[in-house]
Design a protein around this motif. Structure first.
Motif, mmCIF file in Angstrom:
data_model
loop_
_atom_site.group_PDB
_atom_site.id
_atom_site.type_symbol
_atom_site.label_atom_id
_atom_site.label_comp_id
_atom_site.label_asym_id
_atom_site.label_seq_id
_atom_site.Cartn_x
_atom_site.Cartn_y
_atom_site.Cartn_z
ATOM 1 N N ILE A 33 78.330 53.344 73.572
ATOM 2 C CA ILE A 33 77.804 54.382 72.649
ATOM 3 C C ILE A 33 77.293 53.742 71.561
ATOM 4 O O ILE A 33 78.009 52.985 70.843
ATOM 5 C CB ILE A 33 78.913 55.293 72.133
ATOM 6 C CG1 ILE A 33 79.653 55.821 73.384
ATOM 7 C CG2 ILE A 33 78.617 56.372 71.080
ATOM 8 C CD1 ILE A 33 81.046 56.795 73.195
ATOM 9 N N CYS A 34 76.050 53.870 71.136
ATOM 10 C CA CYS A 34 75.502 53.067 70.223
ATOM 11 C C CYS A 34 74.790 53.905 69.202
ATOM 12 O O CYS A 34 73.898 55.001 69.490
ATOM 13 C CB CYS A 34 74.340 52.238 70.941
ATOM 14 S SG CYS A 34 75.057 51.009 71.978
ATOM 15 N N ASP A 35 74.726 53.683 67.947
ATOM 16 C CA ASP A 35 73.987 54.076 66.680
ATOM 17 C C ASP A 35 74.208 55.761 66.621
ATOM 18 O O ASP A 35 73.284 56.425 66.350
ATOM 19 C CB ASP A 35 72.384 53.690 66.813
ATOM 20 C CG ASP A 35 71.794 54.171 65.506
ATOM 21 O OD1 ASP A 35 72.150 53.764 64.749
ATOM 22 O OD2 ASP A 35 70.555 54.479 65.701
ATOM 23 N N LEU A 36 75.306 56.126 66.942
ATOM 24 C CA LEU A 36 75.910 57.471 66.795
ATOM 25 C C LEU A 36 76.953 57.822 65.816
ATOM 26 O O LEU A 36 78.054 57.373 66.411
ATOM 27 C CB LEU A 36 76.087 58.039 68.243
ATOM 28 C CG LEU A 36 74.789 58.395 68.884
ATOM 29 C CD1 LEU A 36 74.973 58.479 70.622
ATOM 30 C CD2 LEU A 36 73.951 59.541 68.389
ATOM 31 N N GLY A 37 76.702 57.824 64.604
ATOM 32 C CA GLY A 37 77.752 58.107 63.660
ATOM 33 C C GLY A 37 78.704 59.327 63.872
ATOM 34 O O GLY A 37 78.209 60.239 64.611
ATOM 35 N N ILE A 38 80.001 59.481 63.689
ATOM 36 C CA ILE A 38 80.812 60.443 63.863
ATOM 37 C C ILE A 38 81.059 60.990 62.679
ATOM 38 O O ILE A 38 82.027 60.539 61.932
ATOM 39 C CB ILE A 38 81.839 60.051 64.821
ATOM 40 C CG1 ILE A 38 81.660 59.140 65.973
ATOM 41 C CG2 ILE A 38 82.934 61.394 65.218
ATOM 42 C CD1 ILE A 38 80.718 59.707 67.137
ATOM 43 N N GLY A 39 80.580 62.096 62.406
ATOM 44 C CA GLY A 39 81.007 62.647 61.175
ATOM 45 C C GLY A 39 82.367 63.575 61.213
ATOM 46 O O GLY A 39 82.810 63.607 62.296
ATOM 47 N N LYS A 40 82.879 63.870 59.947
ATOM 48 C CA LYS A 40 84.063 64.475 60.100
ATOM 49 C C LYS A 40 84.240 65.959 60.970
ATOM 50 O O LYS A 40 85.441 65.846 61.463
ATOM 51 C CB LYS A 40 84.540 64.827 58.701
ATOM 52 C CG LYS A 40 84.965 63.530 57.775
ATOM 53 C CD LYS A 40 86.179 64.132 57.053
ATOM 54 C CE LYS A 40 86.678 62.815 55.951
ATOM 55 N NZ LYS A 40 87.607 61.993 56.899
ATOM 56 N N LYS B 45 91.150 57.045 81.856
ATOM 57 C CA LYS B 45 90.912 56.879 83.190
ATOM 58 C C LYS B 45 90.587 55.333 83.453
ATOM 59 O O LYS B 45 90.285 55.085 84.765
ATOM 60 C CB LYS B 45 89.738 57.483 83.637
ATOM 61 C CG LYS B 45 89.768 59.056 83.291
ATOM 62 C CD LYS B 45 90.326 59.838 84.583
ATOM 63 C CE LYS B 45 90.135 61.242 84.553
ATOM 64 N NZ LYS B 45 90.681 61.816 85.703
ATOM 65 N N GLY B 46 90.844 54.462 82.472
ATOM 66 C CA GLY B 46 90.760 53.031 82.585
ATOM 67 C C GLY B 46 89.141 52.695 82.566
ATOM 68 O O GLY B 46 88.946 51.439 83.133
ATOM 69 N N ILE B 47 88.314 53.484 81.914
ATOM 70 C CA ILE B 47 87.163 53.109 81.890
ATOM 71 C C ILE B 47 86.983 52.385 80.630
ATOM 72 O O ILE B 47 87.424 52.783 79.683
ATOM 73 C CB ILE B 47 86.219 54.534 81.777
ATOM 74 C CG1 ILE B 47 86.220 55.018 83.226
ATOM 75 C CG2 ILE B 47 84.869 54.086 81.483
ATOM 76 C CD1 ILE B 47 85.852 56.610 83.179
ATOM 77 N N LYS B 48 86.146 51.309 80.619
ATOM 78 C CA LYS B 48 85.841 50.524 79.370
ATOM 79 C C LYS B 48 85.009 51.168 78.520
ATOM 80 O O LYS B 48 83.793 51.416 78.927
ATOM 81 C CB LYS B 48 85.462 49.019 79.722
ATOM 82 C CG LYS B 48 85.322 48.219 78.660
ATOM 83 C CD LYS B 48 84.606 46.750 79.140
ATOM 84 C CE LYS B 48 83.834 45.970 77.855
ATOM 85 N NZ LYS B 48 83.301 44.647 78.460
ATOM 86 N N ILE B 49 85.363 51.397 77.178
ATOM 87 C CA ILE B 49 84.327 51.976 76.062
ATOM 88 C C ILE B 49 84.217 50.996 75.271
ATOM 89 O O ILE B 49 84.847 50.392 74.316
ATOM 90 C CB ILE B 49 85.009 53.151 75.889
ATOM 91 C CG1 ILE B 49 85.378 54.056 76.794
ATOM 92 C CG2 ILE B 49 84.026 53.917 74.962
ATOM 93 C CD1 ILE B 49 86.203 55.363 76.290
#
Length: 163
Positions: free
Chosen positions: A53-60, A76-80
């Motif tokens: 996940i790139c260049d997506l800020g997470i607001g409150k 699920k064991g998926i690398k993030i």
């Protein structure tokens, strides 16, 4: 399968997706802030090995839903891997670090963060793209970005940003 979800509305997000695709052989999904979480929630997890996940800020307002989705995927064991430069609360960063790999620094744009971490695996075309992304994000005077931009003729890079 490997997927990169990145911001679609500026050069930093698009270059970040390009860098991630080159480095990790990802399929790219470009989103805006309105489609980000619905898209993330709709990813088929059965065949997914890695998620970037790139260049997506997470607001409150989005934090709780985002963390819920991330935990579901992580369980699920998926690398993030989450790579971003937008300001995040310390609380969110702690939560993220317990569920994924976090590459975060408000002092450089996302493309520059990716390029500087993996530059030995990338050719000089990606250096130029990271410099262009920094200029468009108005972060070209930051330490790493400034070094990148200074390695080119500044007028050339400015010309390239408008093409």
């Amino acid at each position: 399968m490997k997927i990169c979800i990145s911001h679609m509305e500026d050069a930093d997000g698009i270059v970040s997706a390009s860098l991630t695709s080159q480095l990790f052989n990802t399929n790219t999904i470009l989103v805006d802030y309105n489609t980000f979480l619905p898209t993330l929630n709709q990813i088929k997890l059965e065949d997914l090995e890695e998620l970037y996940i790139c260049d997506l800020g997470i607001g409150k307002a989005l934090q709780e839903e985002f963390l819920s989705i991330i935990k579901k995927i992580s369980n699920k064991g998926i690398k993030i891997t989450y790579i971003d430069h937008h300001d995040q609360s310390d609380e969110l960063k702690r939560e993220l670090e317990s569920n994924l790999i976090l590459l975060h620094d408000i002092n450089e744009c996302t493309s520059v963060l990716i390029y500087s971490k993996f530059k030995e695996r990338l050719n000089d075309n990606f250096k130029l793209l990271a410099g262009i992304a920094a200029i468009v994000d108005e972060m070209d005077r930051r330490p790493i970005a400034n070094t990148i931009v200074r390695s080119y003729d500044r007028q050339f890079i400015f010309y390239e940003t408008v093409i």
